[in-house]
Design a protein around this motif. Structure first.
Motif, PDB file in Angstrom:
ATOM      1  N   ARG A  36       2.223   4.559   3.729  1.00 37.13           N
ATOM      2  CA  ARG A  36       1.967   4.313   2.304  1.00 37.13           C
ATOM      3  C   ARG A  36       3.086   4.899   1.431  1.00 37.13           C
ATOM      4  O   ARG A  36       3.414   4.334   0.399  1.00 37.13           O
ATOM      5  CB  ARG A  36       0.606   4.827   1.894  1.00 37.13           C
TER       6      ARG A  36
ATOM      7  N   ILE B 212       5.996   2.487   1.609  1.00 37.14           N
ATOM      8  CA  ILE B 212       5.721   1.315   0.767  1.00 37.14           C
ATOM      9  C   ILE B 212       5.862   1.677  -0.708  1.00 37.14           C
ATOM     10  O   ILE B 212       6.476   0.938  -1.477  1.00 37.14           O
ATOM     11  CB  ILE B 212       4.328   0.731   1.083  1.00 37.14           C
ATOM     12  N   LYS B 213       5.317   2.819  -1.102  1.00 46.28           N
ATOM     13  CA  LYS B 213       5.431   3.262  -2.498  1.00 46.28           C
ATOM     14  C   LYS B 213       6.889   3.383  -2.928  1.00 46.28           C
ATOM     15  O   LYS B 213       7.239   3.048  -4.056  1.00 46.28           O
ATOM     16  CB  LYS B 213       4.772   4.635  -2.677  1.00 46.28           C
TER      17      LYS B 213
ATOM     18  N   GLY C 202       9.335   1.699  -2.349  1.00 37.55           N
ATOM     19  CA  GLY C 202       9.936   0.414  -2.706  1.00 37.55           C
ATOM     20  C   GLY C 202       9.282  -0.277  -3.883  1.00 37.55           C
ATOM     21  O   GLY C 202       9.702  -1.362  -4.284  1.00 37.55           O
ATOM     22  N   ASP C 203       8.281   0.355  -4.470  1.00 32.63           N
ATOM     23  CA  ASP C 203       7.535  -0.256  -5.576  1.00 32.63           C
ATOM     24  C   ASP C 203       8.329  -0.162  -6.880  1.00 32.63           C
ATOM     25  O   ASP C 203       8.539   0.927  -7.402  1.00 32.63           O
ATOM     26  CB  ASP C 203       6.182   0.449  -5.734  1.00 32.63           C
ATOM     27  N   PRO C 204       8.754  -1.302  -7.443  1.00 30.76           N
ATOM     28  CA  PRO C 204       9.548  -1.271  -8.676  1.00 30.76           C
ATOM     29  C   PRO C 204       8.742  -0.887  -9.915  1.00 30.76           C
ATOM     30  O   PRO C 204       9.320  -0.698 -10.984  1.00 30.76           O
ATOM     31  CB  PRO C 204      10.094  -2.701  -8.787  1.00 30.76           C
ATOM     32  N   LYS C 205       7.430  -0.726  -9.778  1.00 32.87           N
ATOM     33  CA  LYS C 205       6.598  -0.366 -10.925  1.00 32.87           C
ATOM     34  C   LYS C 205       6.372   1.140 -11.048  1.00 32.87           C
ATOM     35  O   LYS C 205       5.769   1.586 -12.019  1.00 32.87           O
ATOM     36  CB  LYS C 205       5.252  -1.078 -10.830  1.00 32.87           C
ATOM     37  N   LEU C 206       6.852   1.910 -10.073  1.00 32.20           N
ATOM     38  CA  LEU C 206       6.640   3.360 -10.128  1.00 32.20           C
ATOM     39  C   LEU C 206       7.506   4.003 -11.204  1.00 32.20           C
ATOM     40  O   LEU C 206       8.621   3.565 -11.469  1.00 32.20           O
ATOM     41  CB  LEU C 206       6.955   4.006  -8.782  1.00 32.20           C
TER      42      LEU C 206
ATOM     43  N   GLN D 259       7.524   9.734 -10.135  1.00 31.05           N
ATOM     44  CA  GLN D 259       6.898   9.419  -8.847  1.00 31.05           C
ATOM     45  C   GLN D 259       7.956   9.172  -7.774  1.00 31.05           C
ATOM     46  O   GLN D 259       7.793   9.581  -6.627  1.00 31.05           O
ATOM     47  CB  GLN D 259       5.995   8.194  -8.991  1.00 31.05           C
TER      48      GLN D 259
ATOM     49  N   ARG E 161      14.336   3.407   1.303  1.00 22.80           N
ATOM     50  CA  ARG E 161      13.537   2.534   0.425  1.00 22.80           C
ATOM     51  C   ARG E 161      13.800   2.849  -1.045  1.00 22.80           C
ATOM     52  O   ARG E 161      13.872   1.940  -1.873  1.00 22.80           O
ATOM     53  CB  ARG E 161      12.049   2.688   0.722  1.00 22.80           C
TER      54      ARG E 161
ATOM     55  N   ASN F 285      15.246   0.345  -4.105  1.00 22.26           N
ATOM     56  CA  ASN F 285      14.314   0.054  -5.202  1.00 22.26           C
ATOM     57  C   ASN F 285      15.081  -0.195  -6.509  1.00 22.26           C
ATOM     58  O   ASN F 285      15.799   0.677  -6.985  1.00 22.26           O
ATOM     59  CB  ASN F 285      13.346   1.229  -5.372  1.00 22.26           C
TER      60      ASN F 285
END
Length: 73
Positions: free
Chosen positions: A5, A8-9, A11-15, A19, A34, A38
């Motif tokens: 997790r 995966i986080k 690579g999240d462009p919304k973070l 974070q 990752r 991003n």
């Protein structure tokens, strides 16, 4: 060991930048890779990642759309 997790986080462009920095501080090569990929990775974090000992991380920084020329010059 890095949990999937967190990978995966990273690579999240919304973070939010805070974070992403917390994930960086885990000191995991997979997570740093990752983060370098991003597009939401902040400039100050990219500056840290471009100095990473892992060549794959440095290469990912160079491919990041937010990477300025001064980082890879």
């Amino acid at each position: 060991m890095v949990e999937i997790r967190d990978y995966i986080k990273a690579g999240d462009p919304k973070l939010e930048p805070a974070q992403l920095w917390r994930l960086y501080l885990q000191d995991s090569p997979r997570v740093r890779l990752r983060l370098a990929e991003n597009p939401a990775c902040p400039q100050d974090l990219l500056e840290k990642l471009v100095e990473d000992a892992n060549g794959e991380v440095r290469a990912a920084v160079a491919r990041n759309p937010n990477c300025g020329e001064s980082l890879v010059a």
